[in-house]
Design a protein around this motif. Structure first.
Motif, mmCIF file in Angstrom:
data_model
loop_
_atom_site.group_PDB
_atom_site.id
_atom_site.type_symbol
_atom_site.label_atom_id
_atom_site.label_comp_id
_atom_site.label_asym_id
_atom_site.label_seq_id
_atom_site.Cartn_x
_atom_site.Cartn_y
_atom_site.Cartn_z
ATOM 1 N N LEU A 24 11.382 -78.861 -91.375
ATOM 2 C CA LEU A 24 12.614 -79.622 -90.544
ATOM 3 C C LEU A 24 13.292 -80.440 -91.639
ATOM 4 C CD1 LEU A 24 11.511 -80.694 -87.141
ATOM 5 C CD2 LEU A 24 12.981 -78.724 -87.737
ATOM 6 N N ALA B 189 19.541 -75.693 -87.277
ATOM 7 C CA ALA B 189 18.700 -76.684 -86.568
ATOM 8 C C ALA B 189 18.987 -76.547 -85.169
ATOM 9 C CB ALA B 189 19.201 -78.012 -86.989
ATOM 10 N N VAL C 290 17.118 -73.239 -84.137
ATOM 11 C CA VAL C 290 15.929 -73.591 -83.984
ATOM 12 C C VAL C 290 15.468 -74.303 -82.829
ATOM 13 C CG1 VAL C 290 13.483 -74.633 -85.055
ATOM 14 C CG2 VAL C 290 15.303 -73.559 -86.489
ATOM 15 N N ARG C 291 16.209 -75.402 -82.393
ATOM 16 C CA ARG C 291 16.026 -76.071 -81.243
ATOM 17 C C ARG C 291 16.195 -75.086 -79.947
ATOM 18 N NH1 ARG C 291 21.067 -79.525 -79.171
ATOM 19 N NH2 ARG C 291 21.540 -77.106 -79.175
ATOM 20 N N VAL D 151 8.236 -76.642 -87.905
ATOM 21 C CA VAL D 151 8.349 -77.739 -88.044
ATOM 22 C C VAL D 151 8.295 -78.698 -89.428
ATOM 23 C CG1 VAL D 151 7.463 -80.173 -87.112
ATOM 24 C CG2 VAL D 151 7.771 -77.959 -85.642
ATOM 25 N N ALA E 164 8.667 -78.133 -79.967
ATOM 26 C CA ALA E 164 7.593 -77.292 -80.622
ATOM 27 C C ALA E 164 6.168 -77.886 -80.090
ATOM 28 C CB ALA E 164 7.773 -77.759 -82.041
ATOM 29 N N VAL F 281 13.752 -80.550 -81.447
ATOM 30 C CA VAL F 281 13.126 -79.504 -82.107
ATOM 31 C C VAL F 281 11.438 -79.990 -81.999
ATOM 32 C CG1 VAL F 281 12.389 -78.483 -84.142
ATOM 33 C CG2 VAL F 281 14.788 -78.555 -83.471
ATOM 34 N N THR F 282 11.058 -81.158 -82.456
ATOM 35 C CA THR F 282 9.721 -81.602 -82.513
ATOM 36 C C THR F 282 8.965 -81.787 -81.087
ATOM 37 O OG1 THR F 282 10.355 -83.860 -82.375
ATOM 38 C CG2 THR F 282 10.041 -82.807 -84.537
ATOM 39 N N LEU G 196 13.037 -72.684 -79.747
ATOM 40 C CA LEU G 196 11.891 -73.399 -79.307
ATOM 41 C C LEU G 196 11.902 -73.666 -77.538
ATOM 42 C CD1 LEU G 196 11.080 -75.327 -82.526
ATOM 43 C CD2 LEU G 196 9.900 -73.337 -81.662
ATOM 44 N N ARG G 197 13.062 -74.192 -77.304
ATOM 45 C CA ARG G 197 13.284 -74.792 -76.024
ATOM 46 C C ARG G 197 13.169 -73.453 -75.131
ATOM 47 N NH1 ARG G 197 18.759 -77.742 -75.190
ATOM 48 N NH2 ARG G 197 19.277 -75.489 -75.713
#
Length: 243
Positions: free
Chosen positions: A128, A138, A141-142, A125, A18, A14-15, A145-146
């Motif tokens: 999280l 989670a 979200v991943r 973020v 992002a 995720v980070t 964002l990807r």
């Protein structure tokens, strides 16, 4: 991989995605309209029939981008607009808004205030620690964002990633199965491959490739000699640095 390790890997991804999205999205504004300078000594372009209508459409698109997304199109409004870039901006903007609102709703938080795309991504973020308590959220979200970071990368000129899949195509028996993570699909890239489904596009379109969506991967693995876990890993491989 243990459940805890898998959860940590998702949050790490995720980070990463992002950060890629925050870095890439502002670059789309610069790509929205090409540089208007002409090479020294170049003859001015000769207007073609229909250019006036296209110009009006492009000006409307520029105004829409500025009103909806706060993005000023570089140069004069008459500069030709790259519509595929504006489509990407619109998709990513809507996607980030929907993602943040979904996260806040799931966590029982108030609806988030209006903000730009990069600020919204940073706010997600920042949540999280709370998102980590909901593994399915989670992963969502991943994945979002990807998807959006990869679309930005493609729009800015990066090639779509392709991963080779072990096994043979059930239809043509060639080692031509490839995973396309952006589409979350497996395709047979053999131009001569034709499946037995009469409604599949590969029957009558030489440019079409038979593909398997996520709900068909286990069936494909059983028929091709591949492993469903390897296909899933190919789709979710984020060891590469997002570009």
């Amino acid at each position: 991989m243990t459940g805890r390790a898998a959860a940590e890997a998702v949050l790490r991804d995720v980070t990463l995605w992002a950060a890629a999205l925050v870095r890439q999205f502002p670059e789309l504004a610069e790509e929205l309209a090409p540089v208007r300078r002409s090479p020294a000594g170049a003859a001015p372009a000769v207007p073609r029939p229909g250019d006036a209508g296209l110009l009006r459409q492009e000006r409307r698109e520029a105004l829409l981008m500025e009103q909806r997304h706060g993005l000023a199109v570089p140069g004069h409004g008459a500069a030709p607009i790259r519509l595929h870039v504006s489509d990407c901006i619109r998709d990513v903007t809507d996607g980030v808004v929907e993602l943040e609102e979904a996260v806040c709703a799931r966590l029982g938080l108030p609806r988030p205030p209006r903000a730009g795309v990069t600020d919204r991504v940073r706010r997600v973020v920042g949540l999280l620690d709370a998102v980590a308590a909901h593994p399915d959220l989670a992963r969502h979200v991943r994945d979002e964002l990807r998807r959006m970071a990869r679309r930005c990368a493609r729009t800015l000129g990066a090639a779509e990633p392709v991963v080779r899949v072990a096994g043979r195509c059930p239809w043509c028996d060639s080692v031509s199965l490839r995973a396309f993570p952006d589409r979350r699909a497996v395709l047979c890239v053999n131009p001569a491959c034709v499946c037995a489904d009469p409604v599949c596009g590969c029957q009558d379109d030489p440019a079409y490739r038979h593909l398997w969506r996520e709900d068909e991967w286990r069936e494909l693995a059983a028929a091709s000699g591949a492993r469903a876990e390897e296909i899933e890993a190919a789709m979710d491989d984020t060891e590469e640095t997002p570009c």
